[in-house]
Design a protein around this motif. Sequence first.
Motif, PDB file in Angstrom:
ATOM      1  N   SER A   1      -1.039  -0.496  -5.872  1.00 13.70           N
ATOM      2  CA  SER A   1      -0.286   0.225  -6.150  1.00 13.70           C
ATOM      3  C   SER A   1      -0.313   1.445  -7.125  1.00 13.70           C
TER       4      SER A   1
ATOM      5  N   GLY B   1       3.602   3.847  -3.263  1.00 14.69           N
ATOM      6  CA  GLY B   1       2.870   4.728  -4.506  1.00 14.69           C
ATOM      7  C   GLY B   1       3.441   6.163  -3.563  1.00 14.69           C
TER       8      GLY B   1
ATOM      9  N   GLU C   1       0.690  -0.832  -0.299  1.00 24.15           N
ATOM     10  CA  GLU C   1      -0.003  -0.133   0.361  1.00 24.15           C
ATOM     11  C   GLU C   1       0.927   1.326   0.156  1.00 24.15           C
ATOM     12  N   SER C   2       1.779   1.395   0.469  1.00 31.03           N
ATOM     13  CA  SER C   2       3.468   2.358   0.411  1.00 31.03           C
ATOM     14  C   SER C   2       3.772   2.628  -1.104  1.00 31.03           C
TER      15      SER C   2
ATOM     16  N   ARG D   1       2.050   0.961  -9.903  1.00 26.89           N
ATOM     17  CA  ARG D   1       3.523   0.699 -10.360  1.00 26.89           C
ATOM     18  C   ARG D   1       3.727  -0.245 -11.578  1.00 26.89           C
TER      19      ARG D   1
ATOM     20  N   ALA E   1       1.580  -5.532  -6.436  1.00 27.18           N
ATOM     21  CA  ALA E   1       1.593  -3.969  -6.651  1.00 27.18           C
ATOM     22  C   ALA E   1       1.508  -4.153  -7.333  1.00 27.18           C
TER      23      ALA E   1
END
Length: 627
Positions: free
Chosen positions: A533, A509, A506-507, A535, A529
């Motif tokens: 996110s 981004g 979740e982090s 990404r 991911a």
Amino acid sequence: MGPGLLIAYVLRLRGLWMLGVAPPVSVSLIAVASVVSGWAGVPWGLAPVLVLTVIAGGAAFLWARFVGRRTHYERRTGRRLSTMLAVAIPAIVIGFVLARSMVAPEYFAQRYDNFFHLNAIQYVLDTANASPLWVGTMTSPEGLPFYPSGWHATVSLVTLVSGAPVVVANNAVILVVAALVWPVGVVLLSRTILGGSSITMVSAGVLSAASPAFPYLPLHYGVLYPLFLGLACLPAALALSYRVFRPGMVRQRINWGLLLTLVIPGIAVAHPGAFIGLLAATLPMVVGAFVMRVTRTPDVGRRAAWIAGLSAYLVAGVGILQLVRPPADQIYWPVIGSLPHAIGDVVSAAVYQYPLAHVLAATLIIGAYSVVRRPSYGRWLVLAMAVVGSVLYIIVAGSTIEALRTWLTAPWYNNTPRLASLWVVSVLPLGALGVTSFVRWLLRTITPVRRIVRRQPVVTLLIFAVALTATTQGSAIRQAAADIEYTYKMRSDAPIVTPDEFALLESLGDLVPASAVIAGDPWTGASFAYGLSGRKVLMPHLLMDESDAARTINTRLDSNGDSPAVCAALRQTGVRYVLDFDQGGDFMENEGDFSGLDGLTDSPYVEVVAEVGDARLFRIVSCGLTT
């Protein structure tokens, strides 16, 4: 719902018909818009759908005004309470079960196929192309000839319009399809074939939430979101098919045929298995229409024409059954038990080894008995539909004759859970008939009950609805809810992703630039991911075409991270980060070679960017790369 509601309203549908037909029409508009926009090079978004909706709405208006006759629909103002109960009860029940089982809006089903589904939605957003002829390029550079992308196109629109993350939008669409689209379709189908009595409508609505095999099974097995969407739209298509093929109403048949034509593209692009399910379930309707016309037509020429027409239909159906199927190497699912066991599953409403659904099983038996005791065209039809669905399930679950399974159930991969879900669609009208017949028997037999109903019809209907709901929410539904919760709930022994890994995902981004690509062993859950996110990842799915550059990174980064071959591969793919989730191990047997990503903890070629528990994000510092 919106695009389909407009078309249905312009075509003069109202009430339950408008509400039931709107979702599959909307899916069709979304599917066709995705194909056209992809072919024309128009970026995917709300605009193509709106343009197509306006065009279709204009055509529908001209049709209704100058070509088609006024479509017949029931305006039963006295049945509003029963309609509201029939729709509201399953919406509340299914919505509650799913919302509780999903635990949190940002959680997701940790299942094999969800790597593809969540990442494909993000891929649609990144590439601005939702065409079923394009989505497969995410995992194959050459592209797949066709991938059912109706689900991904729909969820991507929700994401674009709402701004919600992919996972949240995905869960929202699950709730709407399961708790609204599905039960409304079941009620519409049952009312269309069996009539609009309050008992029939409420029974159909309650029973739509009574089987774990649908709508719950596709949400934790697989997961099978495309098939889930197609089957949820199937009852409305069957209701339209009944209006097309039933005897009488000749002048209205062309209008119903138009509506049926409008919903078929959405069901087919949602999932071809749902389209084949439509063909299978409508077989009794076609045969019934043929028998009625042949037996009532004295003209020999017309009889010959009907026989030729039925023959052509059957030949075309067999051809479609053989054509619309996955590649042979993907049809490998074995039986799950013996033939008697599969028959027992159907009789006890315990398909795919779920606990017995006693009330649903009883309603099906009573419904079959009532057909034999008081036969009619509609009653025979619901029994025949149930027989078709049951025979398909029995063959796929217990038949040892592989040629038979290949011929009849290969379009569903010879996969028992898929046909367990289709079985539910086929039997629920029979279950509604069973409840209706039982209640009418009670009213005829027990005088005090009949008197109470006459004096307090509204109160007794409410009591009946609550009682039937309570008796159908037994151990089978609790098991389905537990299965879904098992796939969603974040915990240390989660199926794929642990809470620490989820927190790191979740982090991403905030930690990884939008232009960078992340490598990682997909079998550890690292590939989530992309969908979580936004990404990009090197391996967006578990099984995909691995390029030479990707293979070089996956197998040599830890030992040869500054070699010319690895440096060239990093520059070619854009990989700048690596996710390391290997402390928890693979969630199933790893079929690829990702040994080059295993020993990075002490590697000079990377540095730690973030660490949550045993989950780590590395940045590649070799080859003079910058992010």
